[in-house]
Design a protein around this motif. Structure first.
Motif, PDB file in Angstrom:
ATOM      1  N   GLY A 163       7.191  10.695   8.297  1.00 32.62           N
ATOM      2  CA  GLY A 163       7.015   9.905   7.078  1.00 32.62           C
ATOM      3  C   GLY A 163       5.938  10.410   6.151  1.00 32.62           C
ATOM      4  N   ASP A 164       5.601  11.704   6.260  1.00 35.24           N
ATOM      5  CA  ASP A 164       4.598  12.308   5.368  1.00 35.24           C
ATOM      6  C   ASP A 164       3.266  11.572   5.377  1.00 35.24           C
ATOM      7  N   GLY A 165       2.989  10.865   6.458  1.00 36.85           N
ATOM      8  CA  GLY A 165       1.700  10.191   6.597  1.00 36.85           C
ATOM      9  C   GLY A 165       1.601   8.842   5.925  1.00 36.85           C
ATOM     10  N   TRP A 166       2.679   8.382   5.240  1.00 38.30           N
ATOM     11  CA  TRP A 166       2.573   7.088   4.552  1.00 38.30           C
ATOM     12  C   TRP A 166       3.852   6.243   4.618  1.00 38.30           C
ATOM     13  N   LEU A 167       4.905   6.767   5.216  1.00 41.48           N
ATOM     14  CA  LEU A 167       6.163   6.027   5.327  1.00 41.48           C
ATOM     15  C   LEU A 167       6.540   5.823   6.794  1.00 41.48           C
ATOM     16  N   ILE A 168       7.012   4.625   7.117  1.00 42.69           N
ATOM     17  CA  ILE A 168       7.528   4.364   8.458  1.00 42.69           C
ATOM     18  C   ILE A 168       9.000   4.762   8.465  1.00 42.69           C
ATOM     19  N   SER A 182      16.015   2.115   4.889  1.00 43.68           N
ATOM     20  CA  SER A 182      15.163   3.007   4.107  1.00 43.68           C
ATOM     21  C   SER A 182      13.804   3.149   4.777  1.00 43.68           C
ATOM     22  N   LYS A 183      13.126   4.242   4.494  1.00 49.54           N
ATOM     23  CA  LYS A 183      11.743   4.372   4.945  1.00 49.54           C
ATOM     24  C   LYS A 183      10.886   3.326   4.236  1.00 49.54           C
ATOM     25  N   GLN A 184       9.919   2.792   4.961  1.00 49.95           N
ATOM     26  CA  GLN A 184       9.087   1.715   4.423  1.00 49.95           C
ATOM     27  C   GLN A 184       7.628   2.145   4.360  1.00 49.95           C
ATOM     28  N   PRO A 185       6.944   1.859   3.241  1.00 50.32           N
ATOM     29  CA  PRO A 185       5.521   2.215   3.150  1.00 50.32           C
ATOM     30  C   PRO A 185       4.705   1.609   4.286  1.00 50.32           C
ATOM     31  N   PHE A 186       3.917   2.446   4.945  1.00 55.55           N
ATOM     32  CA  PHE A 186       3.086   2.003   6.058  1.00 55.55           C
ATOM     33  C   PHE A 186       2.034   1.003   5.593  1.00 55.55           C
ATOM     34  N   LYS A 187       1.693   1.035   4.302  1.00 58.43           N
ATOM     35  CA  LYS A 187       0.711   0.108   3.741  1.00 58.43           C
ATOM     36  C   LYS A 187       1.145  -1.346   3.917  1.00 58.43           C
TER      37      LYS A 187
END
Length: 264
Positions: A163-168, A182-187
């Motif tokens: 996830g490029d360090g920011w997407l789950i 969809s990929k989800q923001p880890f934030k």
């Protein structure tokens, strides 16, 4: 005659100059409750269609908004999207559609979202329902408070690797994942919720029975908080997405219909 024509033109002009307002779904005079269903991680509003169809067949209006950056709105995905973004999504949805007497339902991560929404617009919410979902207290987040250390480590590893360090990545939960995920923001998992008021007085927690190794803490805390707050607590046999297939889908629908009946 001329005076009557002038009077008609004047009144017509006033009517045409008035702001146009859309009729909201519960302006039918019955104050029937309206369902707003909030999806979980990786998902979109369409995840609720199998369950929503049952509620609609019984005459209820159902809204299934998709959160920013996910589903058909994945073109909006960014590093800035967090839990507060998704809370604003649903809060604004309720306000712009001017929906009242809402039965607000959240699945999984959607539980964190509806907690913030109910806090932001308490006068609009009749009842909150957590379907195998996170029931947050002030200052909590998902990453640190609702998974075991092993699961949290696994999520962070997947974020860094896929996830490029920011997407789950949805592969963490299902491999291969369905196209609707969809990929989800880890934030959204690291943001801590900021609540201003007390918990809703009227609520229900529905826990599933399968996949306990991943969702065990979520269910344990949900059960505990339901008892602490005097909310109803149900256990439904089935997988984490109880709303997708029978027989668990039908059972959840029955619970929701009972809640709606009580809030007419």
């Amino acid at each position: 005659m001329i005076f009557s024509i002038i009077k008609f033109i004047f009144i017509a002009g006033l009517i045409l100059s008035m702001p146009v307002t859309a009729k909201t779904a519960n302006e039918d005079g019955t104050n029937a409750p309206i369902f707003i269903l909030v999806h979980g991680t990786f998902q979109w509003g369409g995840q609720w269609i199998p369950l929503a169809s049952i509620l609609e067949e019984k005459g209820y209006t159902v809204h299934m908004p998709t959160l920013s950056g996910l589903g058909e709105r994945n073109n909006l995905v960014s590093k800035q999207i967090g839990l507060s973004t998704h809370i604003e999504d649903v809060k604004n949805y309720i306000q712009w559609y001017d929906v009242k007497n809402v039965i607000l339902v959240g699945h999984s991560y959607g539980g964190a979202v509806i907690t913030g929404v109910a806090d932001a617009v308490p006068d609009r919410i009749a009842h909150v329902v957590y379907v195998d979902a996170t029931v947050l207290n002030q200052g909590e987040n998902l990453a640190g408070d609702f998974f075991t250390a092993e699961v949290s480590k696994g999520i962070k590893g997947a974020v860094d690797k896929l996830g490029d360090g920011w997407l789950i990545p949805p592969e963490f939960l299902r491999n291969p994942p369905p196209k609707t995920m969809s990929k989800q923001p880890f934030k959204t998992y690291t943001d801590r919720i900021d609540l201003q008021g007390p918990s809703p007085k009227s609520g229900t927690v529905i826990n599933a029975t399968e996949n306990p190794e991943i969702f065990g803490v979520i269910r344990e805390k949900g059960s505990k908080r339901a008892k602490e707050r005097g909310w109803a607590l149900h256990v439904v046999e089935g997988p984490h997405p109880l709303q997708e297939k029978n027989p668990s889908k039908q059972k959840v629908a029955e619970i929701l219909l009972d809640i709606a009946q009580d809030n007419k």
